[in-house]
Write an enzyme that holds these catalytic residues in place. Structure first.
Site, PDB file in Angstrom:
ATOM      1  CB  CYS A  50      -6.008  11.244 -18.536  1.00  0.00           C
ATOM      2  SG  CYS A  50      -4.690  11.325 -17.344  1.00  0.00           S
ATOM      3  CB  SER A 108       0.775  17.302 -13.334  1.00  0.00           C
ATOM      4  OG  SER A 108       1.651  17.054 -14.392  1.00  0.00           O
ATOM      5  N   PRO A 114       5.408  12.054 -12.054  1.00  0.00           N
ATOM      6  CG  PRO A 114       6.272   9.998 -11.348  1.00  0.00           C
ATOM      7  CD  PRO A 114       5.226  11.013 -11.037  1.00  0.00           C
ATOM      8  CD  GLN A 115       2.681   8.609 -13.417  1.00  0.00           C
ATOM      9  OE1 GLN A 115       2.701   9.770 -13.032  1.00  0.00           O
ATOM     10  NE2 GLN A 115       2.498   7.588 -12.596  1.00  0.00           N
ATOM     11  N   GLY A 188      -5.276  -9.094   8.443  1.00  0.00           N
ATOM     12  CA  GLY A 188      -6.583  -8.650   7.967  1.00  0.00           C
ATOM     13  C   GLY A 188      -6.514  -8.429   6.473  1.00  0.00           C
ATOM     14  N   GLY A 190      -8.312  -5.971   4.602  1.00  0.00           N
ATOM     15  CA  GLY A 190      -9.040  -4.751   4.251  1.00  0.00           C
ATOM     16  C   GLY A 190      -8.576  -4.187   2.914  1.00  0.00           C
ATOM     17  CG  MET A 192      -5.890   1.956   3.393  1.00  0.00           C
ATOM     18  SD  MET A 192      -6.209   2.987   1.972  1.00  0.00           S
ATOM     19  CE  MET A 192      -5.827   4.568   2.660  1.00  0.00           C
TER      20      MET A 192
END
Lengths: 366, 264
Positions: A50, A108, A114-115, A188, A190, A192
């Site tokens: 990408c 990068s 690491p990819q 919760g 949420g 995140m």
């Protein structure tokens, strides 16, 4: 024998250009077959991620560059003059330096990710399967993968998390080591906390319990992690059995007090408790941080960890650049014995190369 | 060639290895740590040769006076550290273990005494068992204390949310505590056997169970403090600050016991 690299990356070209030129994994073999015949070359490989599209060539003559630039221009559906604004061409040792940096994660968007190491390996294997690799490229890729491994093991550049959810994972691993078999409690539901739980679950958590005021939402989220929904009133016994607590509720008060954690830790004996408070206003009593065996981090603390890791990676990148520079020098010296005239300069171009390409060096790509 | 040549060579290697290991705290490079390990292994080989020389010349274990005991305990500590490093790859322990090994071997070199012949009356298997078990037990206990220190450093770093220079080198808190507990438990068992052998030997030779001097008092105090430390691990009543204080007390007691070793 010249070694050439032609490409665009996230620094030189916007995503609109890169996406048109990119090659999907499934098309890699067919594209390599196409590339092998567009000009007289000895070997070719294609690295498409990408962040970059790069063609790596070994050829007797440098004038093959023209054919590949035309090919990229056609693939990107842009005029040649448009493409030239984004394109870079590297030769000889600069190709090695660039590939070593790319595979080590130094080029990068997120330094040290690491990819990219795996993506370089995939492109090498694809070229090898297509019969597009000659001995020079084979040697280059083998060296590239070795240098990437060396950089990662000697500097540990990719070991530190640079996002909030990964910072939570990193801290959990600093406390518990292996996360396999641990249990987490989500207070919760949420976004995140869901993301953080998702990252933690990827490291082998045994069970995730979800407590939410709206029980249906808790059940929904628990189903996503193959966990178990519990009532909010049931959190006390789960504090004693769970190792990681992630709080992210909309409550305007503390939902877990220091005394509850103290009781839980007594029941837990030697086992620590990691508490992550992602909510604003905070849901976990800050006094929990004073309890022995409890480690409390709020959203600012995690952000701070991620920020300092980013700085740490940049420091490690300096060490990594030194390793790359040494390895490029070794690589160049080894090739000098095999191809003396062309590899005698660090980063050269032949007289046959078009004048417009001559000013492109590895530094201008960074 | 002087029989102590290998002792000084070992000291030289250990000094270089320790300094380089400590430098890696600032350089944060694994290469530096590896270089330190190689130097320490070089020192260890010289150290082993020196201990072998003592055994060959005196025909008894190298434990009859302070320099010999310090050198043997240092040797055992390095063996335990090396075994744990091979098994768990914990590099951070070296920041505590290497200086400890260097310090003990320096004691051996500074408190210079000729190779002592053992009193023939003391040549008994019970005495040999006492000195060997005590030395090995002390080495394991001191290594356990190094892991306790690592565990404490990690706990403080996690609590304060500020990473110290050790952060990267220290493994997870859980690994530190497990290693600390296991090493202390094994060391404590061996040390207890050593003390029991010593009491029995004392009973046989002086017709009394124990002769209370600095060495014995230090040894018994250390035994009690290590027992308290282990109990806090086993019962789950582990508290970071209290554990650190007990550990310091146990370390001081062991050092006092060792300094109390004179000619046997």
């Amino acid at each position: 024998m010249p070694l050439i690299l032609i490409g665009v990356n996230h620094r030189t070209a916007p995503v609109a250009v890169r996406e048109r030129m990119s090659v999907a994994d499934a098309q890699l073999a067919a594209t390599l077959d196409e590339l092998k015949v567009i000009a007289p070359i000895d070997g070719v490989a294609l690295l498409s991620t990408c962040n970059r599209v790069e063609v790596i060539l070994s050829a007797e003559r440098e004038d093959v560059i023209e054919a590949f630039v035309d090919w990229l221009s056609a693939r990107g559906a842009s005029s040649r003059s448009e493409l030239e604004k984004h394109l870079y061409i590297l030769r000889y040792a600069d190709v090695a330096r660039h590939l070593f940096r790319v595979a080590s994660g130094l080029d990068s968007m997120v330094v040290g990710e690491p990819q990219i190491g795996g993506q370089v390996r995939t492109s090498f294997l694809a070229a090898q399967r297509s019969g597009a690799i000659d001995p020079l490229l084979h040697r280059l890729f083998e060296e590239t993968m070795r240098v990437a491994r060396k950089v990662r093991s000697e500097t540990g550049i990719g070991e530190h998390a640079v996002s909030v959810p990964y910072a939570a994972v990193e801290l959990a691993r600093k406390i518990f080591g292996d996360l396999h078999g641990l249990q987490a409690l989500l207070l919760g539901a949420g976004k995140m906390s869901e993301l953080t739980a998702e990252h933690l679950a990827g490291f082998g958590l045994k069970q995730i319990f979800v407590a939410n005021r709206a029980h249906e939402r808790a059940e929904e989220m628990a189903a996503r992690f193959r966990g178990m929904a519990i009532r909010f009133e049931e959190i006390d016994p789960h504090l004693a059995t769970c190792d990681i607590v992630i709080a992210s509720t909309a409550a305007p008060h503390y939902v877990v007090e220091a005394q509850q954690v103290e009781r839980a830790l007594t029941a837990r004996r030697m086992r620590n408790l990691f508490l992550i408070d992602l909510s604003v206003p905070r849901n976990l009593d800050p006094a929990i941080a004073q309890v022995d065996g409890a480690y409390l981090y709020n959203i600012d603390d995690l952000q701070q960890v991620a920020d300092s890791n980013r700085e740490l990676r940049l420091q490690k990148a300096e060490q990594a650049e030194e390793i790359v520079a040494r390895e490029v020098d070794h690589f160049r010296r080894r090739l000098l014995m095999q191809y003396p005239p062309s590899w005698s300069c660090r980063s050269g171009w032949s007289r046959s190369a078009p004048r417009s390409w001559r000013n492109v060096s590895a530094d201008s790509v960074r | 060639m002087s029989p102590n040549f290998t002792l000084y060579a070992a000291l030289l290697f250990y000094t270089a290895g320790t300094l380089i290991a400590l430098a890696s705290l600032f350089t944060r490079e694994r290469r530096t740590q590896h270089a330190a390990l190689v130097l320490m292994i070089g020192g260890f080989l010289c150290h082993t040769t020196w201990i072998g020389t003592i055994c060959a010349r005196t025909h008894h274990p190298p434990l009859t006076n302070l320099p010999e005991a310090a050198a043997f305990v240092a040797w055992c500590i390095f063996v335990v550290e090396l075994a744990l490093f091979i098994r768990y790859r914990v590099q951070a322990a070296s920041f505590f273990v290497y200086p400890l090994v260097l310090m003990l071997l320096t004691v051996a070199a500074v408190v210079h005494e000729p190779f002592a012949q053992m009193d023939p009356a003391l040549r008994s298997s019970l005495f040999t068992a006492h000195v060997l078990l005590s030395a090995v037990g002390v080495a394991a206990l001191l290594t356990g204390l190094a892991f306790t220190a690592l565990s404490y450093a990690q706990d403080r770093a996690l609590k304060s949310k500020h990473r110290g220079p050790l952060w990267e080198w220290i493994p997870s808190l859980s690994v530190c505590r497990t290693l600390s507990y296991r090493t202390l438990a094994v060391g404590f068992s061996i040390y207890t056997l050593g003390i029991l052998a010593g009491i029995l030997w004392s009973y046989r030779t002086t017709a009394g169970p124990i002769d209370m001097r600095v060495k014995q008092l230090g040894g018994i105090t250390a035994w009690i403090l290590f027992a308290v430390l282990l109990q806090s691990y086993i019962s789950g009543a582990y508290r970071a600050r209290r554990t650190a204080l007990i550990s310091v007390g146990a370390f001081v007691a062991i050092v006092v016991a060792m300094l109390g070793i004179h000619h046997v």
